[in-house]
Design a protein around this motif. Sequence first.
Motif, PDB file in Angstrom:
ATOM      1  N   VAL B  70     -17.965  57.137 -17.128  1.00 42.34           N
ATOM      2  CA  VAL B  70     -17.049  56.840 -16.029  1.00 42.34           C
ATOM      3  C   VAL B  70     -16.037  57.969 -15.918  1.00 42.34           C
ATOM      4  O   VAL B  70     -15.481  58.416 -16.909  1.00 42.34           O
ATOM      5  CB  VAL B  70     -16.343  55.468 -16.233  1.00 42.34           C
ATOM      6  CG1 VAL B  70     -15.680  55.380 -17.584  1.00 42.34           C
ATOM      7  CG2 VAL B  70     -15.317  55.199 -15.153  1.00 42.34           C
ATOM      8  N   MET B  71     -15.864  58.451 -14.705  1.00 40.31           N
ATOM      9  CA  MET B  71     -14.865  59.493 -14.500  1.00 40.31           C
ATOM     10  C   MET B  71     -13.584  58.834 -14.000  1.00 40.31           C
ATOM     11  O   MET B  71     -13.600  58.130 -12.988  1.00 40.31           O
ATOM     12  CB  MET B  71     -15.359  60.526 -13.492  1.00 40.31           C
ATOM     13  CG  MET B  71     -14.372  61.644 -13.302  1.00 40.31           C
ATOM     14  SD  MET B  71     -15.127  63.180 -12.802  1.00 40.31           S
ATOM     15  CE  MET B  71     -15.346  62.889 -11.082  1.00 40.31           C
ATOM     16  N   ILE B  72     -12.499  59.044 -14.736  1.00 41.40           N
ATOM     17  CA  ILE B  72     -11.194  58.546 -14.282  1.00 41.40           C
ATOM     18  C   ILE B  72     -10.506  59.716 -13.593  1.00 41.40           C
ATOM     19  O   ILE B  72     -10.045  60.646 -14.256  1.00 41.40           O
ATOM     20  CB  ILE B  72     -10.353  58.040 -15.462  1.00 41.40           C
ATOM     21  CG1 ILE B  72     -11.125  56.972 -16.248  1.00 41.40           C
ATOM     22  CG2 ILE B  72      -9.039  57.473 -14.952  1.00 41.40           C
ATOM     23  CD1 ILE B  72     -10.382  56.482 -17.476  1.00 41.40           C
ATOM     24  N   VAL B  73     -10.466  59.692 -12.275  1.00 34.15           N
ATOM     25  CA  VAL B  73      -9.799  60.768 -11.546  1.00 34.15           C
ATOM     26  C   VAL B  73      -8.336  60.382 -11.431  1.00 34.15           C
ATOM     27  O   VAL B  73      -7.986  59.435 -10.745  1.00 34.15           O
ATOM     28  CB  VAL B  73     -10.424  60.984 -10.156  1.00 34.15           C
ATOM     29  CG1 VAL B  73      -9.800  62.192  -9.498  1.00 34.15           C
ATOM     30  CG2 VAL B  73     -11.910  61.166 -10.274  1.00 34.15           C
ATOM     31  N   ALA B  74      -7.489  61.102 -12.148  1.00 36.22           N
ATOM     32  CA  ALA B  74      -6.079  60.732 -12.227  1.00 36.22           C
ATOM     33  C   ALA B  74      -5.244  61.887 -11.711  1.00 36.22           C
ATOM     34  O   ALA B  74      -4.906  62.792 -12.452  1.00 36.22           O
ATOM     35  CB  ALA B  74      -5.704  60.399 -13.662  1.00 36.22           C
TER      36      ALA B  74
END
Lengths: 158, 162
Positions: B70-74
Amino acid sequence: MNIERLELLKSKLQQFEAEYSDTNGSPGFYIDKDSVIDACRVIKNDLGFRSCVDAISVDRFSKKLRFEMIYNLVSIEHNERIFVKVRLDTKSPAMQSLSQVWDSANWYEREAYDLMGINFENHPDLRRMYMPEAYEYHPLRKDFPLMGIPDSIPLPNK
Amino acid sequence: MGLEDKLSKDGFVTAKIDELIRYCQKNALWPMPMGISCCAIEMMAAAGPRFDISRFGSEVFRFSPRQSDVMIVAGTTTYKMAQVVRKIYDQMPDPKWVIAMGACTSSGGMYRTYSVVQGIDLFLPVDVYVAGCPPRPDNLLKALMTLQDKIASGDRKPFSIN
Ligand code: SF4
């Protein structure tokens, strides 16, 4: 800045027809863009302003001489600060790069080139700083729309 | 009835293979921390001992997209950065999910300007959006739980990759 130093500054810059303008309490000098390189060599070597700590580009949005570059120069040995200002054309603003005098002006001028579209002649590496290399506009100009030009920057495909 | 009871009584369990796979996927979501700006600080806090993201099986922050789920784009995604985000997303193995963390990532947030992408869903398939500027770590954990529910329910992405 004490009076003697200011007088010295004025007299040294007289040969370049520098026009004195007070800048929030610090001395500022409008210098013609053709003689700015020679004047800056004098400012650096004879007057001791060894560091260029900032360069600012201004869009006055006027018909004539719309753009302006302001260089913020500091002398650490004398604890002084002056501003060198250059007025630039409306159509194709260009001037000699002051990175020929102060190396640190390199990136400041790249930023001004990127966002304001000012061309610096004899700059060692005049590439865009923030916007993509292929971008065609200069976003901090006053006639640039806030949300940009639609579809001018490609996004990856979904 | 717990799994252990069943195992000790019968010696085996029966399950649907799909559900078994989803069970494994949802409890070991390894994040790719795409921390671009200030929201990333809260993402780091979520990984720290106080909020402890490992309670949800996601403590293994991988800095290689090839090992992440899962990519957490923050953070604020600019047009220039969008190319990079997409490139990293493309390197993640399937199946993969995306959490859009924070107002900037979800909608451009307060940066309504020429340089900021007005929501990463313009170039990425997003599974969960997190509101807030920045969202508290609890919100990120809630997003993770939402994503786990989504995986468990077998909800497919609205569109396939590529
Ligand atoms: S949503 Fe707020 S905290 Fe998050 S990246 Fe944007 S400005 Fe920073």
